[in-house]
Motif scaffolding. Structure first.
Motif, PDB file in Angstrom:
ATOM      1  N   VAL A   1       6.435   9.139  -2.325  1.00 26.02           N
ATOM      2  CA  VAL A   1       5.459  10.114  -2.819  1.00 26.02           C
ATOM      3  C   VAL A   1       5.355  11.263  -1.808  1.00 26.02           C
ATOM      4  CG1 VAL A   1       4.211   8.535  -4.344  1.00 26.02           C
ATOM      5  CG2 VAL A   1       3.465   8.754  -1.968  1.00 26.02           C
ATOM      6  N   GLY A   2       6.401  11.390  -0.992  1.00 29.06           N
ATOM      7  CA  GLY A   2       6.536  12.556  -0.125  1.00 29.06           C
ATOM      8  C   GLY A   2       5.912  12.437   1.247  1.00 29.06           C
ATOM      9  N   LEU A   3       5.446  11.237   1.602  1.00 29.78           N
ATOM     10  CA  LEU A   3       4.766  11.081   2.891  1.00 29.78           C
ATOM     11  C   LEU A   3       5.577  10.213   3.855  1.00 29.78           C
ATOM     12  CD1 LEU A   3       1.217  10.459   1.432  1.00 29.78           C
ATOM     13  CD2 LEU A   3       2.031  12.553   2.534  1.00 29.78           C
ATOM     14  N   PRO A   4       6.005  10.780   4.999  1.00 28.95           N
ATOM     15  CA  PRO A   4       6.833  10.023   5.940  1.00 28.95           C
ATOM     16  C   PRO A   4       6.003   9.097   6.824  1.00 28.95           C
ATOM     17  CG  PRO A   4       6.566  12.266   6.728  1.00 28.95           C
ATOM     18  CD  PRO A   4       5.777  12.168   5.455  1.00 28.95           C
ATOM     19  N   ILE A   5       5.312   8.151   6.192  1.00 24.68           N
ATOM     20  CA  ILE A   5       4.483   7.191   6.935  1.00 24.68           C
ATOM     21  C   ILE A   5       4.861   5.768   6.552  1.00 24.68           C
ATOM     22  CG2 ILE A   5       2.544   8.779   7.282  1.00 24.68           C
ATOM     23  CD1 ILE A   5       1.117   7.372   4.940  1.00 24.68           C
ATOM     24  N   ARG A   6       4.567   4.842   7.490  1.00 23.25           N
ATOM     25  CA  ARG A   6       5.003   3.449   7.291  1.00 23.25           C
ATOM     26  C   ARG A   6       3.982   2.673   6.458  1.00 23.25           C
ATOM     27  NH1 ARG A   6       9.529   3.049  10.299  1.00 23.25           N
ATOM     28  NH2 ARG A   6       9.787   0.854   9.816  1.00 23.25           N
ATOM     29  N   LEU A   7       4.074   2.880   5.168  1.00 23.73           N
ATOM     30  CA  LEU A   7       3.165   2.245   4.217  1.00 23.73           C
ATOM     31  C   LEU A   7       3.939   1.942   2.944  1.00 23.73           C
ATOM     32  CD1 LEU A   7       0.432   1.778   2.598  1.00 23.73           C
ATOM     33  CD2 LEU A   7       0.245   4.255   2.468  1.00 23.73           C
ATOM     34  N   PHE A   8       3.794   0.700   2.438  1.00 24.87           N
ATOM     35  CA  PHE A   8       4.322   0.420   1.108  1.00 24.87           C
ATOM     36  C   PHE A   8       3.450  -0.604   0.410  1.00 24.87           C
ATOM     37  CE2 PHE A   8       6.488  -3.512   2.459  1.00 24.87           C
ATOM     38  CZ  PHE A   8       6.965  -3.229   3.746  1.00 24.87           C
ATOM     39  N   VAL A   9       3.518  -0.583  -0.905  1.00 23.93           N
ATOM     40  CA  VAL A   9       2.735  -1.520  -1.728  1.00 23.93           C
ATOM     41  C   VAL A   9       3.708  -2.294  -2.609  1.00 23.93           C
ATOM     42  CG1 VAL A   9       0.697  -0.017  -1.698  1.00 23.93           C
ATOM     43  CG2 VAL A   9       2.295   0.169  -3.610  1.00 23.93           C
ATOM     44  N   ILE A  10       3.380  -3.567  -2.831  1.00 21.64           N
ATOM     45  CA  ILE A  10       4.260  -4.432  -3.629  1.00 21.64           C
ATOM     46  C   ILE A  10       3.418  -5.348  -4.510  1.00 21.64           C
ATOM     47  CG2 ILE A  10       5.872  -6.401  -3.511  1.00 21.64           C
ATOM     48  CD1 ILE A  10       7.016  -5.195  -0.945  1.00 21.64           C
ATOM     49  N   ASP A  11       3.843  -5.524  -5.757  1.00 22.63           N
ATOM     50  CA  ASP A  11       3.240  -6.522  -6.645  1.00 22.63           C
ATOM     51  C   ASP A  11       4.360  -7.280  -7.347  1.00 22.63           C
ATOM     52  OD1 ASP A  11       2.054  -8.061  -8.544  1.00 22.63           O
ATOM     53  OD2 ASP A  11       0.954  -6.438  -9.523  1.00 22.63           O
ATOM     54  N   THR A  12       4.670  -8.469  -6.834  1.00 22.10           N
ATOM     55  CA  THR A  12       5.705  -9.285  -7.484  1.00 22.10           C
ATOM     56  C   THR A  12       5.089 -10.267  -8.475  1.00 22.10           C
ATOM     57  OG1 THR A  12       5.721 -10.918  -5.688  1.00 22.10           O
ATOM     58  CG2 THR A  12       7.337  -9.145  -5.533  1.00 22.10           C
ATOM     59  N   ILE A  13       3.764 -10.242  -8.599  1.00 22.42           N
ATOM     60  CA  ILE A  13       3.125 -11.128  -9.585  1.00 22.42           C
ATOM     61  C   ILE A  13       3.626 -10.739 -10.981  1.00 22.42           C
ATOM     62  CG2 ILE A  13       0.920 -11.846 -10.616  1.00 22.42           C
ATOM     63  CD1 ILE A  13      -0.331 -11.186  -7.790  1.00 22.42           C
ATOM     64  N   GLN A  14       3.842  -9.445 -11.177  1.00 17.89           N
ATOM     65  CA  GLN A  14       4.333  -8.923 -12.463  1.00 17.89           C
ATOM     66  C   GLN A  14       5.659  -9.535 -12.890  1.00 17.89           C
ATOM     67  OE1 GLN A  14       4.132  -4.423 -12.652  1.00 17.89           O
ATOM     68  NE2 GLN A  14       4.613  -4.766 -10.508  1.00 17.89           N
ATOM     69  N   ILE A  15       6.529  -9.871 -11.934  1.00 20.80           N
ATOM     70  CA  ILE A  15       7.873 -10.344 -12.301  1.00 20.80           C
ATOM     71  C   ILE A  15       8.037 -11.843 -12.035  1.00 20.80           C
ATOM     72  CG2 ILE A  15       9.081  -8.147 -12.020  1.00 20.80           C
ATOM     73  CD1 ILE A  15       9.986  -9.270  -9.199  1.00 20.80           C
ATOM     74  N   LYS A  16       6.936 -12.487 -11.662  1.00 19.78           N
ATOM     75  CA  LYS A  16       6.947 -13.906 -11.316  1.00 19.78           C
ATOM     76  C   LYS A  16       7.640 -14.751 -12.389  1.00 19.78           C
ATOM     77  CE  LYS A  16       3.121 -17.012 -11.015  1.00 19.78           C
ATOM     78  NZ  LYS A  16       3.801 -18.199 -11.334  1.00 19.78           N
ATOM     79  N   ASP A  17       7.271 -14.547 -13.638  1.00 22.38           N
ATOM     80  CA  ASP A  17       7.819 -15.380 -14.703  1.00 22.38           C
ATOM     81  C   ASP A  17       9.277 -15.069 -15.022  1.00 22.38           C
ATOM     82  OD1 ASP A  17       5.499 -16.798 -14.832  1.00 22.38           O
ATOM     83  OD2 ASP A  17       4.586 -15.409 -16.275  1.00 22.38           O
TER      84      ASP A  17
END
Ligand code: NI
Length: 186
Positions: free
Chosen positions: A51-67
């Motif tokens: 999203v254009g920001l050179p900072i060490r941050l990420f978000v993850i949601d693997t619950i969506q693909i669990k099944d």
């Protein structure tokens, strides 16, 4: 608020991102926006450089693909200032994709386990190990904060096959179901 996703060719995607402190302005809103942007684009993870920001941050949601991926436990987490402690386990091949590189998927081989240290959105420290698909999504997003894209890790033949498609993304000559911000338009 849904943010535009920076597409392949944007220099921010190739930068080593910087750590942040809990004083980072607008952090809560940024994280909320990243979740909203990720879900809107039907992604499993999103890193701040996307999203254009050179900072060490990420978000993850693997619950969506669990099944569909047949994993026991998915998770939904915010990773800030993540540091790889180590990676091990048998090499594991998995087909990756990336919101910054629409319509391209390819097999990438990585170690099956990763152990990382990070702080969450409250700046509470964690050190955890992940395996399988969970590890894979972390490895992919972590790479974004080091300026590395999965297409760089594809086999030479595959790279050749997708070269023209990648060039079209760099030139903005493609479309996606979500808003992309291209380096240049032609
Ligand atoms: Ni990606």
């Amino acid at each position: 608020m849904i943010l535009p996703i920076f597409a392949l060719g944007q220099p921010v995607l190739n930068k080593v991102a910087a750590p942040i402190t809990n004083e980072y302005e607008g952090l809560k809103e940024l994280i909320d926006n990243m979740w909203e942007t990720m879900y809107h684009a039907k992604g499993v993870g999103l890193a701040a450089p996307q999203v254009g920001l050179p900072i060490r941050l990420f978000v993850i949601d693997t619950i969506q693909i669990k099944d569909e991926e047949n994993i026991n436990d998915g998770f939904k987490k915010v990773f800030i200032n993540a540091q790889r402690v180590n990676e091990d386990g048998d090499p594991f091949v998995y087909e990756e994709g990336c919101l910054s590189i629409p319509d391209i998927r390819g097999d990438v081989e990585r170690p099956s386990n990763i152990r990382i240290k990070y702080v969450d959105e409250h700046f509470v420290e964690h050190e955890e190990s992940f395996t399988g698909i969970n590890a894979r999504v972390i490895q992919h997003e972590y790479d974004h904060t080091d300026g590395i894209l999965f297409v760089e890790k594809l086999k030479p033949l595959k790279k050749k096959l997708i070269a023209r498609k990648l060039e079209n993304i760099r030139l903005g000559k493609i479309s996606a179901s979500y808003k992309l911000k291209f380096a240049k338009y032609k």
